[in-house]
Design a protein around this motif. Structure first.
Motif, PDB file in Angstrom:
ATOM      1  N   VAL A 354       3.309  -7.145  -0.055  1.00 45.86           N
ATOM      2  CA  VAL A 354       2.883  -5.791   0.300  1.00 45.86           C
ATOM      3  C   VAL A 354       1.361  -5.720   0.360  1.00 45.86           C
ATOM      4  O   VAL A 354       0.769  -5.208   1.322  1.00 45.86           O
ATOM      5  N   SER A 355       0.712  -6.276  -0.654  1.00 51.12           N
ATOM      6  CA  SER A 355      -0.745  -6.246  -0.706  1.00 51.12           C
ATOM      7  C   SER A 355      -1.358  -7.129   0.377  1.00 51.12           C
ATOM      8  O   SER A 355      -2.343  -6.760   1.011  1.00 51.12           O
ATOM      9  N   VAL A 356      -0.765  -8.320   0.579  1.00 54.95           N
ATOM     10  CA  VAL A 356      -1.250  -9.214   1.635  1.00 54.95           C
ATOM     11  C   VAL A 356      -1.179  -8.521   2.989  1.00 54.95           C
ATOM     12  O   VAL A 356      -2.113  -8.584   3.799  1.00 54.95           O
ATOM     13  N   MET A 357      -0.069  -7.838   3.240  1.00 53.22           N
ATOM     14  CA  MET A 357       0.092  -7.130   4.510  1.00 53.22           C
ATOM     15  C   MET A 357      -0.955  -6.039   4.662  1.00 53.22           C
ATOM     16  O   MET A 357      -1.599  -5.912   5.706  1.00 53.22           O
ATOM     17  N   GLN A 358      -1.160  -5.243   3.604  1.00 48.87           N
ATOM     18  CA  GLN A 358      -2.098  -4.127   3.699  1.00 48.87           C
ATOM     19  C   GLN A 358      -3.546  -4.606   3.779  1.00 48.87           C
ATOM     20  O   GLN A 358      -4.418  -3.867   4.238  1.00 48.87           O
ATOM     21  N   PHE A 359      -3.812  -5.825   3.346  1.00 42.91           N
ATOM     22  CA  PHE A 359      -5.150  -6.404   3.485  1.00 42.91           C
ATOM     23  C   PHE A 359      -5.329  -7.065   4.850  1.00 42.91           C
ATOM     24  O   PHE A 359      -6.375  -6.930   5.500  1.00 42.91           O
TER      25      PHE A 359
END
Length: 650
Positions: A354-359
């Motif tokens: 989730v964080s990788v995607m949002q970054f």
């Protein structure tokens, strides 16, 4: 007339299908149904076509098409065989689920009925995309083909379980018998001997194999979470490239992946013991290509209708469903002493998707990463250019690589087999449903806030470029889950969960007051605290499950002793972990949807936040009354073994 011919035959001959199932067997009737249905659907799906062939004597031109009466006759024949199949399906239920005929029959009927809702939408989408009227029959042809393949593989797996080594020694083709050597042709990816609790076996062989499967599972799960939550970034940008959707419609798009992902988790949680972890991980990872590629093409055309985006949002749920099967699969590889850490790593680092995607997505949509292959960018009013299609395309090469790696590098465990009927005992366990409530409060909050945080930040603080910070929330939640499993092991999952909900109540209050004061720093800090507590709670609730079942199974099934009792505890714990992960994921639907409804009704998301706070109070009281108070289910265990929990975190 055509519709009437199909409806008539599809209903009239159902009783005859029951007679044939009794006489020849329901399995044979199902093969007839799928085989002839594929033949008729292929005929119906072939559109009118003109052919021009360069022959030796000149051009040869001809055309193919189906007239009205052949079309009606083919529909009638298709309905006839489908009516036989409907009877044969229900013939299977009392054989495989004699004690749950009503429940399973109702579930089968419900899923079949959903086809009447989903398929017309899919038919319309295909017609818009292809412009071919017969595309609806092509879709049905594909679905029937998948069903036939699935049924045949399931039957082969059942036969293999029944006949075992004798069947494995037979060649696939009878004429190969003289040159067939079972020792040379055995499947090397199936672990026939797997004893992780044997210290010698684990040190010599088991640990290396288990860790290889874990480190192949983690990137697959990370990609699954990335695709699952990609709409949380895409929907915030759709208005900029010409899509005039309302805030309510945008929140629906952000919420639907969680709805479909949670629903599919219910089924995915039972797939690994049925099909094997290697095959299911490969197929489930490959399925992520559908939403990734679909998003890439859909956002390039501002005329793409809203229901196409709804379908793609539902397909993104395939990523969310992978969590249940991934956790169930990895749990079989590790001994109890290391299972908690392995599952925490798999879940925590997988949640990092989730964080990788949002970054990553905000970076790749500002550049033509794929050149001409990826399509043109859209010019923005501020002079910039947006390649929103890259939000989908960027995952395609990684999905392909992970799919290949899973197929080549992972293993199936021969002993990790259990039918749905064996696993369905968890539906009668009260603790299963209570843990579902608590996991909605922890993981449901994590995934719901992850889906709604970008859009909520943009709406509540339009003057702040919040999208460059929102990845920090899921990052904190994922790392806190991966890094705090030992806290629940040391102090007890029940006690940690109690204080988690207390912290979440305080964090929601901070967010509410910051919104009312118009303070972005306070709003952001409150959400970071919420993400931290959800991560800790995700680990602590899963730690509770095997401890609870270790106490409940001996009480509910006193006839079991020794290895049988341990096996039952492990099976029920694994099943409850998978099922609670499915129910908990519904929070990812309700939280963004609650934001949208609250804004539509009151003009502010504060009403939704008060609702979340009230639910956390219920979870806190439930944890105290059932588990942690004096006399509660976990009170004596957690106080008596504060430094050596009987079961590691799962």
């Amino acid at each position: 007339m055509a519709a009437a011919s199909f409806s008539l035959s599809a209903s009239l001959f159902r009783a005859y299908g029951g007679h044939l199932s009794d006489k020849f067997g329901a399995r044979s009737v199902m093969y007839w149904t799928f085989g002839f249905s594929m033949l008729f659907l292929f005929m119906l799906s072939y559109p009118p076509t003109d052919y021009v062939i360069q022959g030796k004597d000149g051009v040869i031109a001809f055309s193919t098409s189906m007239g009205l009466w052949p079309f009606i006759a083919t529909l009638f024949a298709l309905g006839f065989f489908m009516s036989l199949g409907k009877a044969a399906v229900f013939k299977h239920i009392p054989v495989y689920y004699p004690n749950n005929v009503g429940a399973v029959g109702g579930l089968v009927g419900m899923i079949g009925g959903l086809g009447g809702f989903v398929l017309p939408i899919a038919f319309g989408a295909l017609l818009d995309l292809t412009g071919i009227y017969t595309s609806c029959f092509a879709l049905l042809f594909v679905l029937v083909g998948i069903a036939l393949t699935w049924m045949h593989l399931s039957i082969r797996a059942m036969e293999r379980a029944a006949h075992g080594e004798v069947l494995d020694r037979l060649p696939q083709l009878p004429e190969m018998q003289p040159i067939h050597h079972p020792e040379r042709t055995a499947m090397p990816r199936v672990l026939e001997d797997w004893r992780p609790e044997d210290a010698t076996f684990w040190a010599d062989k088991g640990r290396a194999v288990a860790r290889r499967n874990l480190w192949l599972s983690i990137p697959a799960l990370l990609l699954a979470f990335s695709v699952w939550m990609v709409w949380s970034m895409v929907v915030a940008k759709l208005p900029l490239i010409g899509f005039a959707f309302t805030p309510e419609q945008l929140f629906w798009l952000a919420a639907l992946p969680a709805l479909s992902g949670a629903t599919l988790r219910i089924f995915y949680g039972f797939m690994v013991p049925i099909f094997g972890g290697r095959l299911w991980t490969t197929l489930s990872t490959a399925s992520l290509l559908l939403p990734a590629i679909g998003i890439g093409y859909a956002v390039q055309n501002p005329e793409t209708p809203y229901f196409i985006f709804l379908i793609l949002a539902l397909l993104c749920g395939l990523g969310g469903a992978n969590f249940a099967s991934s956790m169930a699969n990895i749990g079989y590889f590790f001994p109890k002493a290391e299972k908690g850490n392995a599952l925490a790593l798999n879940a925590g680092l997988g949640n990092l998707g989730v964080s990788v995607m949002q970054f990553l997505v905000p970076l790749v949509i500002t550049a033509g990463v794929f050149g001409a292959v990826g399509g043109e960018g859209v010019a923005l009013q501020d002079g910039g250019t947006l390649w929103l299609q890259n939000a989908g395309f960027i995952w395609v090469p990684f999905i392909l690589a992970s799919t290949i790696a899973a197929w080549l590098g992972m293993n199936d465990i021969a002993d990790a087999k259990a039918s749905f009927a064996q696993q369905s005992v968890i539906f009668g366990r009260t603790q299963n449903w209570l843990m579902c409530v608590l996991y909605i409060g922890t993981f449901g909050s994590f995934i719901g806030y992850s889906a709604g945080f970008p859009l909520l930040s943009k709406i509540a603080f339009p003057d702040v470029n919040a999208l460059q910070y929102v990845f920090l929330g899921p990052l904190v939640g994922a790392l806190s889950r991966a890094g705090t499993g030992w806290v629940a092991d040391r102090f007890g999952g029940g006690r940690v969960t109690f204080w988690v909900f207390a912290g979440m109540i305080a964090s929601v209050l901070a967010v509410i007051f910051s919104l009312q004061a118009g303070s972005f720093p306070g709003f952001f800090a409150g959400f970071i605290a919420l993400f931290f507590f959800t991560g800790v709670g995700n680990a602590s609730t899963f730690q509770m499950i095997p401890v609870i079942m270790g106490k409940e199974v001996p009480r509910l099934m006193p006839q079991l002793t020794g290895a049988d009792r341990a096996r039952q505890i492990a099976m029920e714990s694994s099943g409850i972990v998978a099922f609670t992960s499915a129910i908990g994921a519904y929070g990812g639907f309700f939280i963004p949807k609650a934001y949208g409804s609250s804004i539509a009704m009151t003009g502010s998301p504060v009403g939704a936040l008060w609702l979340f706070l009230a639910f956390y109070v219920i979870c806190l009281v439930l944890t105290w009354v059932v588990y942690t108070r004096p006399g509660g289910l976990l009170h004596d265990i957690e106080r008596g073994r504060a430094f050596a929990a009987p079961h590691p975190a799962e």
